[in-house]
Scaffold this active site. Structure first.
Site, PDB file in Angstrom:
ATOM      1  N   LEU A  11       0.822  -1.210   0.000  1.00  0.00           N
ATOM      2  CA  LEU A  11       0.000   0.000   0.000  1.00  0.00           C
ATOM      3  C   LEU A  11       0.858   1.263   0.000  1.00  0.00           C
ATOM      4  O   LEU A  11       0.413   2.323  -0.416  1.00  0.00           O
ATOM      5  CB  LEU A  11      -0.927   0.020   1.220  1.00  0.00           C
ATOM      6  CG  LEU A  11      -2.146  -0.904   1.213  1.00  0.00           C
ATOM      7  CD1 LEU A  11      -2.935  -0.735   2.503  1.00  0.00           C
ATOM      8  CD2 LEU A  11      -3.042  -0.641   0.010  1.00  0.00           C
ATOM      9  N   SER A  12       2.077   1.159   0.466  1.00  0.00           N
ATOM     10  CA  SER A  12       2.957   2.319   0.611  1.00  0.00           C
ATOM     11  C   SER A  12       3.486   2.801  -0.734  1.00  0.00           C
ATOM     12  O   SER A  12       4.133   2.039  -1.458  1.00  0.00           O
ATOM     13  CB  SER A  12       4.131   1.957   1.528  1.00  0.00           C
ATOM     14  OG  SER A  12       5.175   2.900   1.409  1.00  0.00           O
TER      15      SER A  12
END
Length: 221
Positions: A11-12
């Site tokens: 997700l980063s």
């Protein structure tokens, strides 16, 4: 065979920028997921790798590299067959460096300015001034795109860094196509990469949805 281990979270945005770079170089990464919400980054074993407790972190057979931009440059410098992704020419390299700093100092910083309100302060609204803050960043990126890519006519690591952030924030703060045609054309060019969706597209969309879900959850609390 070199063993490249990436401590990451898909997700980063910074982690996805590294994933895009590795894919472009044809490198295989052993990915070890670091769950920030459960505090994996604060555990003693991770702090030994990176006292700053941030991700991504690269372990290249015992050589530890932290911070996404540093990791991308390290990978290209060590493993690329040419310098297209990070030019050796000082003028071209300066343009790439400028775009990398623009991503960290403007695009990512303004995305975080919005996201932290929802995650760290538990708010369910995004004030107009924070929305405008992001939209000004969009306009700066639009003006920056005087060529096909953010640092010129050739794709570089700066594009990977910028797209990882833009693809994440545009699901929360809308990016109008009519106002930003150059950005949309740039996004479409990057989407043509055979590894784009796996390395970034899905993660960017997922992060936007995750933030909006948290925003709704805060509203019900």
């Amino acid at each position: 065979m070199t063993k490249l281990v990436l401590y990451t979270l898909h997700l980063s945005p910074p982690c996805r920028a590294v994933e895009l770079t590795a894919k472009a170089l044809g490198l295989e990464l052993e990915q070890k997921q670091v769950n920030l919400l459960s505090g994996d980054h604060l555990k003693p074993e991770f702090l030994k790798l990176n006292p700053q407790h941030t991700i991504p972190v690269l372990d290249d057979n015992g050589t530890i590299v932290t911070e996404s931009h540093a990791i991308m440059i390290y990978l290209v410098t060590k493993y690329a067959k040419d310098d297209a992704l990070y030019p050796k020419d000082p003028v071209k390299q300066a343009r790439v460096n400028a775009a990398l700093h623009f991503e960290s100092g403007v695009l990512f910083a303004r995305m975080r300015f919005v996201f932290e309100r929802i995650f760290f302060f538990g708010k369910s609204d995004i004030p107009e001034d924070r929305i405008e803050y992001v939209q000004k960043a969009y306009r700066l990126l639009e003006d920056t795109l005087t060529d096909k890519y953010v640092a010129g006519p050739v794709m570089t690591v700066a594009d990977f860094s910028c797209i990882s952030t833009v693809s994440s924030i545009m699901g929360v703060v809308p990016l109008g196509e009519s106002e930003h045609p150059k950005i949309y054309a740039w996004i479409e060019r990057l989407k043509q990469l055979p590894y784009y969706e796996e390395a970034n597209g899905g993660g960017g969309t997922a992060l936007g949805k995750f933030v909006l879900a948290k925003k709704e959850e805060n509203a019900k609390a």
